[in-house]
Write an enzyme that holds these catalytic residues in place. Structure first.
Site, PDB file in Angstrom:
ATOM      1  N   GLU A  30       0.859  -1.198   0.000  1.00 32.86           N
ATOM      2  CA  GLU A  30       0.000   0.000   0.000  1.00 32.86           C
ATOM      3  C   GLU A  30       0.892   1.244   0.000  1.00 32.86           C
ATOM      4  OE1 GLU A  30      -3.024  -0.288   3.013  1.00 32.86           O
ATOM      5  OE2 GLU A  30      -3.851  -2.091   2.068  1.00 32.86           O
ATOM      6  N   SER A  86       7.179  -2.706   3.012  1.00 33.39           N
ATOM      7  CA  SER A  86       7.996  -3.650   3.786  1.00 33.39           C
ATOM      8  C   SER A  86       7.245  -4.157   5.010  1.00 33.39           C
ATOM      9  CB  SER A  86       9.296  -2.969   4.237  1.00 33.39           C
ATOM     10  OG  SER A  86      10.020  -2.546   3.113  1.00 33.39           O
ATOM     11  N   ILE A  95       1.275  -2.460  -8.161  1.00 37.49           N
ATOM     12  CA  ILE A  95       0.830  -3.841  -8.348  1.00 37.49           C
ATOM     13  C   ILE A  95       1.104  -4.322  -9.777  1.00 37.49           C
ATOM     14  CG2 ILE A  95      -1.132  -5.439  -8.140  1.00 37.49           C
ATOM     15  CD1 ILE A  95       0.000  -4.118  -5.475  1.00 37.49           C
ATOM     16  N   SER A  96       1.931  -5.370  -9.879  1.00 42.55           N
ATOM     17  CA  SER A  96       2.275  -5.948 -11.189  1.00 42.55           C
ATOM     18  C   SER A  96       1.033  -6.559 -11.816  1.00 42.55           C
ATOM     19  CB  SER A  96       3.351  -7.024 -11.030  1.00 42.55           C
ATOM     20  OG  SER A  96       4.506  -6.447 -10.477  1.00 42.55           O
ATOM     21  N   GLU A 144      30.324  -0.948 -17.142  1.00 44.15           N
ATOM     22  CA  GLU A 144      31.616  -0.279 -16.927  1.00 44.15           C
ATOM     23  C   GLU A 144      32.689  -0.782 -17.887  1.00 44.15           C
ATOM     24  OE1 GLU A 144      30.874   0.635 -12.198  1.00 44.15           O
ATOM     25  OE2 GLU A 144      32.310  -0.922 -12.776  1.00 44.15           O
ATOM     26  N   GLU A 196       9.318  -8.240  -3.465  1.00 45.71           N
ATOM     27  CA  GLU A 196       9.293  -9.467  -2.642  1.00 45.71           C
ATOM     28  C   GLU A 196      10.177  -9.355  -1.400  1.00 45.71           C
ATOM     29  OE1 GLU A 196       6.874 -10.092  -5.029  1.00 45.71           O
ATOM     30  OE2 GLU A 196       7.132 -12.056  -4.131  1.00 45.71           O
ATOM     31  N   THR A 235      12.760  -5.981   0.280  1.00 46.07           N
ATOM     32  CA  THR A 235      13.991  -5.267  -0.097  1.00 46.07           C
ATOM     33  C   THR A 235      15.207  -6.006   0.486  1.00 46.07           C
ATOM     34  OG1 THR A 235      13.963  -3.903   1.894  1.00 46.07           O
ATOM     35  CG2 THR A 235      12.762  -3.040  -0.025  1.00 46.07           C
ATOM     36  N   SER A 236      16.389  -5.629   0.014  1.00 44.67           N
ATOM     37  CA  SER A 236      17.598  -6.296   0.540  1.00 44.67           C
ATOM     38  C   SER A 236      17.726  -6.086   2.046  1.00 44.67           C
ATOM     39  CB  SER A 236      18.845  -5.766  -0.175  1.00 44.67           C
ATOM     40  OG  SER A 236      18.818  -6.199  -1.510  1.00 44.67           O
TER      41      SER A 236
END
Ligand SMILES: Cc1cc2nc3c(=O)[nH]c(=O)nc-3n(C[C@H](O)[C@H](O)[C@H](O)COP(=O)(O)OP(=O)(O)OC[C@H]3O[C@@H](n4cnc5c(N)ncnc54)[C@H](O)[C@@H]3O)c2cc1C
Length: 376
Positions: free
Chosen positions: A117, A122, A147-148, A330, A355, A357-358
């Site tokens: 939302e 998270s 939303i995918s 690079e 899904e 975050t890191s």
């Protein structure tokens, strides 16, 4: 311990690779990115050719790898149309499986998952969308963000609050999951424009304005939604890790190609050493990421999921994808910045966000490790 791939995995990998080589043209990838256009025709072809075999998760995993290796935007678009289906597979009634899930797995319908939302994705327990029981249906009010498949899905698995939390610390209680059809009166999807990457995918804001949902569309038991979504993430994170392996491998392919063709460049000696180091570093990280991902997958596919290893796989494979895409940009210099590598670099970043975050993955790893230590 056997590190060789099973024959049906090899076959699925080969089929996905051949499919991507044939249909993922640079023109299509570029235009889908530039015009932010979901490649529905491509999805239809992949469905007809049965590129995703939902009866075998290992085959899905290696197919995702190969498709994202060729192009992340197109690869993710082709593999995301059943996003959220595991919620129905694991917790849905026979009615929900027959009425909704089967049509998605057969490639006739498209679905999505609405958890995040506007206030923050998270903290899943902070969901504010409400579902109130009224007779034989629920009435949904609220909204979802990022939303995918937002504008193209026939229905969504939606997390909503069905009762107030017993205390501020227990906000994860009182949440439930529902199947919500996009054709329902009061449902609106507004496309989000200007994403950094995966611009071929369709991302939307969903609005529920007094949307009536029949009570049989409640997934599993009322109040268990948070647990269902957490279980789902422990599955979907493995497939995100597979996206990461594919993107990183694709970047490595392009680095190798560049190295092969770089013999005429000025300062050949210096540049070559740099290229060799970059290739070795990226290849080593991919190998490590693949081992963690396949270990997490092995636990999961043998019905013994290990959330710590799963979060390690998702976090490390995502980081490897971003690292590999950046290195490829690079070392290929101007060629990279003006080529499709620029798009791949932008596309890679999403893996560190969706899904979990890191930062969230690292919290899961550390919290579960320290908790287990304390409990023994
Ligand atoms: C292209 C795209 C597609 C998506 N598709 C879907 C979808 O189909 N369905 C769906 O439900 N969601 C979807 N999402 C949402 C995605 O899952 C969220 O963006 C993600 O969970 C992060 O939530 P947030 O963006 O609200 O960031 P926030 O949760 O607001 O986090 C912001 C920052 O704070 C950090 N942070 C948050 N909490 C903590 C903490 N406790 N400790 C340390 N750091 C923290 C995060 O790591 C992040 O860096 C999609 C997002 C994008 C961009």
């Amino acid at each position: 311990m056997d590190f060789d791939e099973m024959d049906d995995m090899k076959e699925a990998r080969e089929r996905a690779r051949t499919f991507a080589e044939k249909y993922f043209t640079e023109e299509l990838a570029e235009s889908a990115d530039r015009d932010e256009k979901f490649p529905m025709d491509l999805v239809e072809i992949s469905r007809k050719e049965k590129i995703l075999d939902f009866s075998n998760p290992w085959k899905i995993l290696v197919s995702i790898e190969e498709l994202c290796r060729r192009d992340p935007g197109l690869g993710i678009s082709v593999t995301i149309t059943a996003f959220g289906s595991e919620n129905l597979m694991l917790f849905g009634s026979d009615y929900l499986k027959e009425h909704y899930m089967n049509s998605v797995l057969e490639g006739k319908k498209t679905m999505g998952l609405g958890v995040t939302e506007a206030g923050g994705g998270s903290d899943v327990s902070s969901v504010r969308t409400e579902a109130k029981k009224e007779g034989d249906h629920y009435v949904l009010n609220g909204g979802k963000m990022f939303i995918s498949n937002g504008q193209i899905a026939d229905f969504f698995v939606v997390l909503a609050r069905t009762s107030p939390p017993p205390s501020p610390e227990k906000r994860h209680r009182g949440l439930s999951t529902f199947v919500v059809e996009s054709s329902a009166p009061g449902f609106t999807a507004n496309k989000l424009h200007g994403k950094l990457g995966v611009r071929a995918t369709n991302t939307a804001e969903l609005i529920f304005d007094n949307v009536k949902v029949p009570e049989q569309n409640l997934i599993g038991e009322e109040g268990k939604g948070f647990y269902y979504i957490m279980t789902f993430f422990n599955i979907s994170r493995i497939y995100v890790a597979a996206q990461g392996l594919g993107i990183a491998q694709g970047a490595l392919d392009r680095m190798m190609e560049f190295a092969k063709n770089s013999t005429n460049l000025a300062n050949e000696g210096d540049l070559k050493e740099e290229i060799h180091f970059a290739i070795a570093e990226v290849a080593t990280r991919i190998e490590a990421a693949r081992n963690i991902t396949y270990k997490a997958a092995s636990y999961l596919f043998n019905f013994n999921p290990n959330p710590v290893v799963t979060s390690m796989a998702k976090y490390y494979a995502a980081e490897t994808a971003v690292f590999a895409a950046k290195k490829a940009l690079e070392i290929t210099g101007l060629t990279g910045i003006t080529s499709k590598l620029e798009r791949v670099y932008r596309d890679s970043k999403i893996l560190e966000i969706w899904e979990g975050t890191s930062e969230v993955e690292k919290l899961i790893i550390s919290r579960m490790m320290t908790k287990n230590q304390g409990g023994n």
